[in-house]
Scaffold this active site. Structure first.
Site, PDB file in Angstrom:
ATOM      1  N   CYS B 162     -93.911 -12.310 -46.239  1.00 19.32           N
ATOM      2  CA  CYS B 162     -93.095 -13.503 -46.500  1.00 19.32           C
ATOM      3  C   CYS B 162     -92.264 -13.953 -45.307  1.00 19.32           C
ATOM      4  O   CYS B 162     -91.536 -14.932 -45.391  1.00 19.32           O
ATOM      5  CB  CYS B 162     -92.240 -13.251 -47.726  1.00 19.32           C
ATOM      6  SG  CYS B 162     -93.269 -12.645 -49.069  1.00 19.32           S
ATOM      7  N   HIS B 289     -83.330 -16.373 -48.265  1.00 21.15           N
ATOM      8  CA  HIS B 289     -84.677 -15.974 -48.695  1.00 21.15           C
ATOM      9  C   HIS B 289     -84.689 -15.990 -50.231  1.00 21.15           C
ATOM     10  O   HIS B 289     -85.596 -16.528 -50.832  1.00 21.15           O
ATOM     11  CB  HIS B 289     -85.021 -14.606 -48.117  1.00 21.15           C
ATOM     12  CG  HIS B 289     -86.419 -14.197 -48.364  1.00 21.15           C
ATOM     13  ND1 HIS B 289     -87.499 -15.000 -48.045  1.00 21.15           N
ATOM     14  CD2 HIS B 289     -86.950 -13.080 -48.936  1.00 21.15           C
ATOM     15  CE1 HIS B 289     -88.624 -14.390 -48.392  1.00 21.15           C
ATOM     16  NE2 HIS B 289     -88.315 -13.223 -48.938  1.00 21.15           N
ATOM     17  N   HIS B 323     -91.760 -18.924 -54.935  1.00 22.47           N
ATOM     18  CA  HIS B 323     -91.889 -18.180 -53.682  1.00 22.47           C
ATOM     19  C   HIS B 323     -93.289 -18.433 -53.134  1.00 22.47           C
ATOM     20  O   HIS B 323     -94.280 -17.977 -53.709  1.00 22.47           O
ATOM     21  CB  HIS B 323     -91.657 -16.696 -53.933  1.00 22.47           C
ATOM     22  CG  HIS B 323     -91.537 -15.892 -52.661  1.00 22.47           C
ATOM     23  ND1 HIS B 323     -91.676 -16.456 -51.409  1.00 22.47           N
ATOM     24  CD2 HIS B 323     -91.290 -14.565 -52.461  1.00 22.47           C
ATOM     25  CE1 HIS B 323     -91.517 -15.518 -50.492  1.00 22.47           C
ATOM     26  NE2 HIS B 323     -91.287 -14.364 -51.093  1.00 22.47           N
TER      27      HIS B 323
END
Lengths: 242, 395
Positions: B162, B289, B323
């Site tokens: 990620c 995040h 996400h």
């Protein structure tokens, strides 16, 4: 055929690959110099001026570069008078499955040719006067080979030509050498391990005749240990496909 | 580092295709997430952020071999906001071999392999339409985008989960600084696939309802998909924003869990600020995040408080986009650039109950306060941390 002029043409056809990297340039020089098919195409005038050319399995686009360089040499008045007319292509399309080869072709030739990153089993073939398939069809199974040939036949204009180089599976020694070398090359260049589908020369010829093409064959592995044959198949003039 | 001009950017996610749709959704505090299952994965009780328009995308015939969901999403993204045209102008300006393509993805075209396996023959052979190198191979994304844009500079994919598409901004800045290239297409593309969904489900990281970053009762992720691109250029075109600094670290702690105190995240934020020559108080907004897993938000919240204290406005936009994994850094860089350009700070959606252990200045709704410098965090599995500092068109 003048060796000096031929060397000048090879240098010109290899030069654009400097932009595509060291490997591409060395490969272009080696392949154009050592594979007899390129000189044969030029010497015999097999690609007539103003032809629409389709190269199936074009790799990094060597044929397109050769034809582009031939036209440029002719424009500069350097085309040797004794040679067959310079093969200036009106349209050049190359189909290639491997992205790295297409990227090299695009880097070397820019928009002087159209490069298509596609599988010949699914890609659409544009209408054309000359189709070139060099050492490519054995990667797909025989029904798929026949389908590609039938679609090539439909894409060919009346009088259009198919230049098809294949291995002759009935010539055992050279054919096995071809297969072994090919497996190695395919592996090194990052393809999946693929089976190879060879057929004897007589079967290739019969397949092309069934499509209504007139067929002539020439051994095309001079100076190499392979059993390659160049088949020249021509669509009848003035009729469409059967 | 010297501020590096960003001359074009675009994002396509569950919020819509292109910057205008993204901006409108952010201003309206609207989420793109929904509870419709992906393909036949009906046994997964979760929320997703799909890009529905991908189903209608067809690649041009010249790029047919690359056909798969991930490259279709890339193609859809490249064709928004005049991005491909801006790249064509950069190619004219610098030459095709001086423009790099540096992109992030986690699973590339993995869905194509999953679909191919459903059709495998009795002998294990995969169907003729399946082309591994052109679809699932991680490098397929950069090969596809480089060919589509006619670029011949360095082309590669960074796949560090990620943090992938944040790290490529650093790769581009270094290559430009070294004089190897003059411009770079950066960003990321990641698309939904069953391995991702069932994988995160097995890790017990999928939320059963919509994801709730920084909520006391957060229960994990909502997975999304996205394509986000930015064009970085040495100079030569009007800047739309600037990359001011970049920090990258690794926790060296655990395969899938962040360091509990966020030591790697702290170091990444410090490194990015130092690279930009800025102090913590120079940052007006932090795009977190904020995945909504228990561990990420706890560690990240602690790290942010260590570096910034409790007052810097911050939020996670994953409640809106989901996400998007390997594309998340790129998507959130674009959201940050939109915030800088249009003068707002996006809200962090779906937080009902603040977590009392994370007393941050967390924005639940979009604020009409204009930031001039934004910090964006992207943290990945394996403890891979990347942090970008972005500035407005006027550096």
């Amino acid at each position: 055929m003048s060796t000096r002029a031929w060397k000048a043409l090879l240098d010109a056809a290899s030069a654009p690959y400097r932009r595509a990297g060291r490997f591409a340039w060395h490969f272009a020089r080696g392949k154009l110099r050592h594979d007899p098919v390129f000189r044969h195409l030029i010497e015999e005038g097999l690609i007539r001026p103003e032809a629409r050319v389709l190269d199936i399995g074009c790799g990094q686009g060597l044929l397109a570069s050769l034809l582009t360089s031939a036209a440029a040499m002719n424009d500069r008045g350097q085309w040797p008078p004794g040679w067959a007319p310079a093969p200036r292509a009106r349209e050049l399309t190359g189909i290639e499955l491997m992205p790295r080869d297409v990227a090299r072709a695009q880097a070397a030739l820019g928009d002087r040719a159209t490069f298509v990153c596609a599988d010949m089993r699914h890609a659409e073939f544009p209408a054309c006067d000359v189709v070139v398939i060099l050492d490519v069809l054995h990667y797909i199974d025989i029904p798929a080979q026949n389908d590609v040939l039938a679609r090539v036949r439909r894409a060919l204009a009346p009088g259009g030509k198919l230049l098809l180089r294949v291995g002759d599976a009935s010539a055992r020694g050279g054919f096995l050498t071809s297969q072994w070398v090919d497996s190695l090359v395919v592996f090194v260049r990052g393809h999946r391990a693929v089976p190879q589908f060879g057929r004897p020369l007589a079967h290739w010829v019969a397949q092309l005749r069934d499509l209504g093409l007139e067929v002539d064959s020439k051994p095309m592995s001079r100076g190499t240990p392979f059993a390659n044959v160049l088949l020249l198949a021509q669509a009848p003039v003035g009729t469409g496909s059967p | 580092m010297k501020p590096l001009p960003i001359t074009a950017y675009t994002a396509t996610s569950a919020l819509g295709a292109g910057c205008a749709a993204t901006l409108q959704a952010l201003r309206d505090d609207r989420s793109g997430l929904g509870s419709q299952p992906f393909l036949d994965a009906t046994d997964l009780n979760t929320w997703l952020g799909p890009v529905d328009a991908v189903d209608e995308v067809r690649l041009p015939p010249q790029l047919e071999a690359f056909d798969c969901r991930n490259n279709r999403l890339a193609w859809l993204g490249l064709n928004q906001d005049g991005f491909a045209q801006a790249v064509a102008e950069a190619r004219e300006r610098w030459g095709a071999h001086r423009v790099a393509v540096l992109l992030g993805t986690s699973t590339s075209g993995l869905l194509q392999t999953e679909l191919a396996y459903r059709e495998r023959g009795a002998d294990g052979s995969l169907p003729a339409w399946f082309h591994y190198e052109q679809t699932q191979n991680t490098g397929s994304l950069s090969a596809f985008v480089a060919l589509a844009l006619g670029l011949h500079g360095p082309a590669w994919v960074v796949s560090t989960a990620c943090s992938s598409s944040a790290k490529v901004f650093g790769s581009a800045a270094r290559l430009i600084d070294a004089g190897l290239i003059d411009a770079a297409v950066v960003g990321g593309v990641d698309s939904l696939c069953l391995t991702t969904l069932y994988g995160f489900n097995s890790l017990e990281l999928l939320a059963r309802d919509i994801c709730r970053p920084f909520d006391l009762h957060r229960h994990g992720l909502s997975i999304g998909e996205a394509a986000a691109f930015a064009l970085l250029e040495r100079n030569g075109a009007p800047p739309q924003g600037h990359l001011l600094g970049m920090g990258e670290t690794n926790d060296g702690h655990h395969m899938s869990t962040p360091h509990p105190q966020g030591v790697g995240a702290i170091e990444a934020m410090h490194a990015a600020l130092a690279d930009a020559g800025l102090a913590p108080q120079d940052i007006d907004y932090i795009n977190l995040h904020g995945t909504a897993t228990a561990t990420n938000d706890t560690a990240e919240g602690a790290a942010v408080m260590t570096v910034f204290g409790q007052h810097t406005p911050c939020s996670s936009t994953k409640g809106a986009t989901g996400h998007t994994l390997g594309a998340a850094g790129g998507v959130e860089a674009v959201i940050s650039l939109l915030a800088l350009k249009h003068g707002f700070m996006p809200g962090g959606l779906n937080r009902h109950t603040p977590d009392p252990t994370l007393p941050l200045n967390y924005l639940d709704t979009t604020q009409r306060t204009a930031p001039s410098r934004v910090l964006s965090n992207s943290f990945g599995f394996g403890g891979s941390n990347a942090c970008l500092v972005l500035g407005s068109a006027r550096p």
